[in-house]
Design an enzyme around this catalytic site. Structure first.
Site, PDB file in Angstrom:
ATOM      1  N   ARG A  34       1.836  -1.506   1.359  1.00 23.29           N
ATOM      2  CA  ARG A  34       2.261  -0.214   0.809  1.00 23.29           C
ATOM      3  C   ARG A  34       3.711  -0.297   0.330  1.00 23.29           C
ATOM      4  O   ARG A  34       4.560  -0.907   0.979  1.00 23.29           O
ATOM      5  CB  ARG A  34       2.078   0.907   1.828  1.00 23.29           C
ATOM      6  CG  ARG A  34       0.610   1.090   2.156  1.00 23.29           C
ATOM      7  CD  ARG A  34       0.233   2.427   2.761  1.00 23.29           C
ATOM      8  NE  ARG A  34      -1.171   2.357   3.162  1.00 23.29           N
ATOM      9  CZ  ARG A  34      -2.207   2.564   2.352  1.00 23.29           C
ATOM     10  NH1 ARG A  34      -2.010   2.919   1.097  1.00 23.29           N
ATOM     11  NH2 ARG A  34      -3.451   2.431   2.791  1.00 23.29           N
ATOM     12  N   HIS A 105       3.830  -8.647  -9.278  1.00 24.57           N
ATOM     13  CA  HIS A 105       3.119  -7.728  -8.386  1.00 24.57           C
ATOM     14  C   HIS A 105       2.432  -6.653  -9.200  1.00 24.57           C
ATOM     15  O   HIS A 105       2.975  -6.159 -10.185  1.00 24.57           O
ATOM     16  CB  HIS A 105       4.070  -7.080  -7.376  1.00 24.57           C
ATOM     17  CG  HIS A 105       5.311  -6.504  -7.985  1.00 24.57           C
ATOM     18  ND1 HIS A 105       6.389  -7.295  -8.371  1.00 24.57           N
ATOM     19  CD2 HIS A 105       5.648  -5.240  -8.303  1.00 24.57           C
ATOM     20  CE1 HIS A 105       7.334  -6.533  -8.885  1.00 24.57           C
ATOM     21  NE2 HIS A 105       6.910  -5.280  -8.875  1.00 24.57           N
TER      22      HIS A 105
HETATM   23  P1  5GP Z   1       9.168  -3.230  -9.646  1.00 29.80           P
HETATM   24  O1  5GP Z   1      10.240  -2.209  -9.906  1.00 29.80           O
HETATM   25  O2  5GP Z   1       9.745  -4.635  -9.602  1.00 29.80           O
HETATM   26  O3  5GP Z   1       7.971  -3.126 -10.550  1.00 29.80           O
HETATM   27  O4  5GP Z   1       8.595  -2.901  -8.211  1.00 29.80           O
HETATM   28  C1  5GP Z   1       9.205  -3.297  -7.026  1.00 29.80           C
HETATM   29  C2  5GP Z   1       8.694  -2.360  -5.957  1.00 29.80           C
HETATM   30  O5  5GP Z   1       9.028  -2.898  -4.689  1.00 29.80           O
HETATM   31  C3  5GP Z   1       9.306  -0.954  -6.013  1.00 29.80           C
HETATM   32  O6  5GP Z   1       8.286   0.012  -6.254  1.00 29.80           O
HETATM   33  C4  5GP Z   1       9.972  -0.792  -4.658  1.00 29.80           C
HETATM   34  O7  5GP Z   1       9.851   0.516  -4.128  1.00 29.80           O
HETATM   35  C5  5GP Z   1       9.253  -1.820  -3.808  1.00 29.80           C
HETATM   36  N1  5GP Z   1      10.038  -2.326  -2.691  1.00 29.80           N
HETATM   37  C6  5GP Z   1      11.362  -2.674  -2.730  1.00 29.80           C
HETATM   38  N2  5GP Z   1      11.754  -3.115  -1.515  1.00 29.80           N
HETATM   39  C7  5GP Z   1      10.649  -3.049  -0.707  1.00 29.80           C
HETATM   40  C8  5GP Z   1      10.437  -3.391   0.668  1.00 29.80           C
HETATM   41  O8  5GP Z   1      11.317  -3.852   1.402  1.00 29.80           O
HETATM   42  N3  5GP Z   1       9.186  -3.179   1.158  1.00 29.80           N
HETATM   43  C9  5GP Z   1       8.172  -2.681   0.378  1.00 29.80           C
HETATM   44  N4  5GP Z   1       6.974  -2.503   0.971  1.00 29.80           N
HETATM   45  N5  5GP Z   1       8.342  -2.361  -0.917  1.00 29.80           N
HETATM   46  C10 5GP Z   1       9.569  -2.551  -1.457  1.00 29.80           C
END
Ligand code: 5GP
Length: 127
Positions: A34, A105
Site C-alpha cells: 500500500r 512501479h
Molecule cells: P511516483 O511519484 O514515483 O510515481 O510514486 C512513488 C510513490 O511512492 C508515491 O505515491 C509515494 O507516496 C510512495 N512512497 C514514497 N515513500 C514511500 C514509503 O516509504 N512507503 C510506501 N509504501 N510508499 C511510499
C-alpha cells in the site's frame, strides 16, 4: 563500512524488508504494497523485484516481467474487490509525470469514483 549503492532506491529496501510496508501480495517476481500517501481508497504499488528505472526500460528488457507486474496489479484489484467496479493502473514515467522513485512501479487505484487526470493540479490536503 561499504558505500551505499547509488542505484538503490527505497523500493529495493522495501523488497529486502529493510523498511516496513503494508504488503498485500507477493509473487516470485513482484511485490505489492500500500502507498504511504494514498490518493484513493485503494492505492497499491506493484514493483518487479528486479530493478528497472521505468516502464519503458522494463518493457524493452523483460516483457514477461512487465506482464507479471500487470497480472499482480489485477490480482490486487481482485483482492480489494475492484474488478467489478473498476480500477486504474498508472506508471508515472519521468519528470513531467511526477515520477519520484526510479524503480518502476504500477500504481493501482480504485475503491471509489476516480477523477480525471492529465494537467497539473495540487494533491488534495491530507488530513
Ligand atoms: P511516483 O511519484 O514515483 O510515481 O510514486 C512513488 C510513490 O511512492 C508515491 O505515491 C509515494 O507516496 C510512495 N512512497 C514514497 N515513500 C514511500 C514509503 O516509504 N512507503 C510506501 N509504501 N510508499 C511510499
Amino acid at each position: 563500512m561499504s558505500e551505499p549503492d547509488p542505484s538503490e532506491t527505497l523500493f529495493e529496501r522495501i523488497i529486502a524488508r529493510e523498511i516496513p510496508a503494508d504488503i498485500v501480495e507477493e509473487t516470485t517476481t513482484t511485490l505489492a504494497f500500500r502507498d504511504i500517501s494514498p490518493q484513493a481508497a485503494t492505492h497499491v504499488l506493484v514493483v518487479p523485484k528486479t530493478r528497472y528505472r521505468d516502464v519503458g526500460e522494463l518493457a524493452a528488457a523483460d516483457p514477461a516481467l512487465l506482464a507479471d507486474v500487470i497480472a499482480t496489479a489485477h490480482r490486487v484489484a481482485d483482492l480489494d474487490g475492484l474488478v467489478e467496479s473498476g480500477y486504474r493502473v498508472v506508471f508515472n514515467t519521468g519528470a513531467d509525470a511526477g515520477q519520484t522513485v526510479f524503480h518502476v512501479h504500477a500504481h493501482v487505484l480504485g475503491g471509489e469514483q476516480l477523477g480525471f487526470f492529465g494537467r497539473y493540479q495540487e494533491k488534495p490536503d491530507e488530513g
